[in-house]
Motif scaffolding. Structure first.
Motif, PDB file in Angstrom:
ATOM      1  N   GLN A  66      -8.719  -1.709 -14.780  1.00 19.05           N
ATOM      2  CA  GLN A  66      -9.249  -1.806 -16.625  1.00 19.05           C
ATOM      3  C   GLN A  66     -10.482  -1.044 -17.055  1.00 19.05           C
ATOM      4  O   GLN A  66     -10.587  -0.348 -18.138  1.00 19.05           O
ATOM      5  N   GLY A  71      -8.404   3.949 -19.727  1.00 15.44           N
ATOM      6  CA  GLY A  71      -6.810   4.270 -20.170  1.00 15.44           C
ATOM      7  C   GLY A  71      -5.947   3.474 -19.864  1.00 15.44           C
ATOM      8  O   GLY A  71      -4.713   2.901 -20.084  1.00 15.44           O
ATOM      9  N   THR A  72      -5.890   2.592 -18.672  1.00 16.13           N
ATOM     10  CA  THR A  72      -5.029   1.613 -18.276  1.00 16.13           C
ATOM     11  C   THR A  72      -4.606   0.409 -19.339  1.00 16.13           C
ATOM     12  O   THR A  72      -3.537  -0.192 -19.512  1.00 16.13           O
ATOM     13  N   ASP A  74      -4.185   1.349 -22.896  1.00 15.20           N
ATOM     14  CA  ASP A  74      -3.365   1.601 -23.960  1.00 15.20           C
ATOM     15  C   ASP A  74      -1.731   2.057 -22.736  1.00 15.20           C
ATOM     16  O   ASP A  74      -1.469   2.124 -23.417  1.00 15.20           O
ATOM     17  N   ALA A  75      -1.786   2.083 -21.387  1.00 13.55           N
ATOM     18  CA  ALA A  75      -0.930   2.570 -20.863  1.00 13.55           C
ATOM     19  C   ALA A  75       0.059   1.064 -20.483  1.00 13.55           C
ATOM     20  O   ALA A  75       1.245   1.725 -20.488  1.00 13.55           O
ATOM     21  N   LEU A  76      -0.531  -0.040 -20.549  1.00 12.05           N
ATOM     22  CA  LEU A  76       0.457  -1.224 -20.164  1.00 12.05           C
ATOM     23  C   LEU A  76       0.250  -2.655 -21.983  1.00 12.05           C
ATOM     24  O   LEU A  76       1.474  -3.375 -21.177  1.00 12.05           O
ATOM     25  N   HIS A  79       2.468  -2.026 -28.155  1.00 10.50           N
ATOM     26  CA  HIS A  79       1.922  -1.249 -28.877  1.00 10.50           C
ATOM     27  C   HIS A  79       3.361  -0.928 -29.922  1.00 10.50           C
ATOM     28  O   HIS A  79       4.645  -1.544 -29.928  1.00 10.50           O
ATOM     29  N   ARG A  86       6.506  -3.696 -22.071  1.00 15.84           N
ATOM     30  CA  ARG A  86       5.374  -4.176 -22.528  1.00 15.84           C
ATOM     31  C   ARG A  86       4.986  -5.590 -22.422  1.00 15.84           C
ATOM     32  O   ARG A  86       3.815  -6.126 -22.480  1.00 15.84           O
ATOM     33  N   THR A  89       4.331  -6.339 -19.401  1.00 14.99           N
ATOM     34  CA  THR A  89       3.283  -5.874 -18.454  1.00 14.99           C
ATOM     35  C   THR A  89       1.755  -5.917 -19.481  1.00 14.99           C
ATOM     36  O   THR A  89       0.206  -5.901 -19.258  1.00 14.99           O
ATOM     37  N   SER A  95      -7.193  -6.305 -23.571  1.00 13.95           N
ATOM     38  CA  SER A  95      -7.537  -5.479 -24.639  1.00 13.95           C
ATOM     39  C   SER A  95      -8.631  -5.449 -25.389  1.00 13.95           C
ATOM     40  O   SER A  95      -8.853  -4.939 -25.906  1.00 13.95           O
TER      41      SER A  95
END
Length: 219
Positions: A66, A71-72, A74-76, A79, A86, A89, A95
């Motif tokens: 990360q 971008g890892t 935001d991908a995992l 949200h 999620r 993940t 974060s």
């Protein structure tokens, strides 16, 4: 400082202080008290706790990923209206950056080997996963829809150790002190803080784990 923050800091103290005492007592195994650094070294002695090694190694690798590929996160991470996966993940990314990563890594390195020696590898992994995913799922449901981190799963391991010791521990005074941990979890849930979910799920599993025999690693 408002009352919300006072309660948050109070809960942190109610988890960390008894947690350190509990970890050092369990690591000593003979009922004596040893300094926390010595307890950490003793928890990592042979036979090496394999699940703890795997969790720490995975966190180091994922932290490096990360950092190199931001971008890892935001991908995992969690949200708003994110897919259900999620909740799993989100445990893999930190974060809030390096401070969160280093703090959680240190906490995992202290807690995981003690938990594995107490519960065995598969039960330790069960507590970690159930506590972490449960807390992330509640967060996604509305408590905190953005973010990620495995501190909620580490809290689950602390909660499990606390209630296990409260039921089966050898030092009566520490058994009562250990109950501060699930109590803090309840207060955190009332504050809609996802660490409370991790603590309470772990605490519930810790009670269930008072029935099976101890793992061979603890011998």
């Amino acid at each position: 400082m408002n009352m919300h923050m006072v309660l948050l800091y109070g809960c942190a103290v109610a988890v960390i202080v008894p947690g350190i005492r509990l970890l050092t007592t369990l690591a000593a195994e003979d009922g004596g008290e040893i300094p926390p650094p010595v307890a950490l070294l003793r928890a990592w002695r042979r036979p090496v706790p394999g699940v703890a090694v795997g969790l720490v190694a995975a966190m180091v690798v994922l932290g490096a990923v990360q950092t190199v590929v931001p971008g890892t996160i935001d991908a995992l991470a969690r949200h708003p209206h994110g897919a259900w996966w999620r909740a799993v993940t989100a445990l893999a990314v930190q974060s809030s950056g390096w401070l969160q990563l280093l703090f959680n890594l240190a906490a995992l390195a202290v807690v995981a080997p003690v938990a594995e020696r107490q519960f065995g590898p598969w039960r330790t992994m069960l507590v970690f996963a159930a506590s972490g995913v449960g807390a992330q799922a509640v967060s996604m449901a509305g408590w905190s829809v953005r973010g990620g981190g495995d501190s909620v799963a580490i809290c689950g391991l602390v909660g499990a150790l606390a209630t296990w010791y409260a039921v089966r521990g050898g030092v009566v005074a520490l058994r009562w002190v250990a109950l501060l941990v699930p109590t803090a979890g309840l207060v955190l849930c009332l504050l809609t803080n996802n660490h409370g979910v991790g603590l309470l799920v772990g605490a519930a599993l810790g009670v269930a784990l008072t029935v099976p025999a101890r793992s061979p690693l603890s011998g």
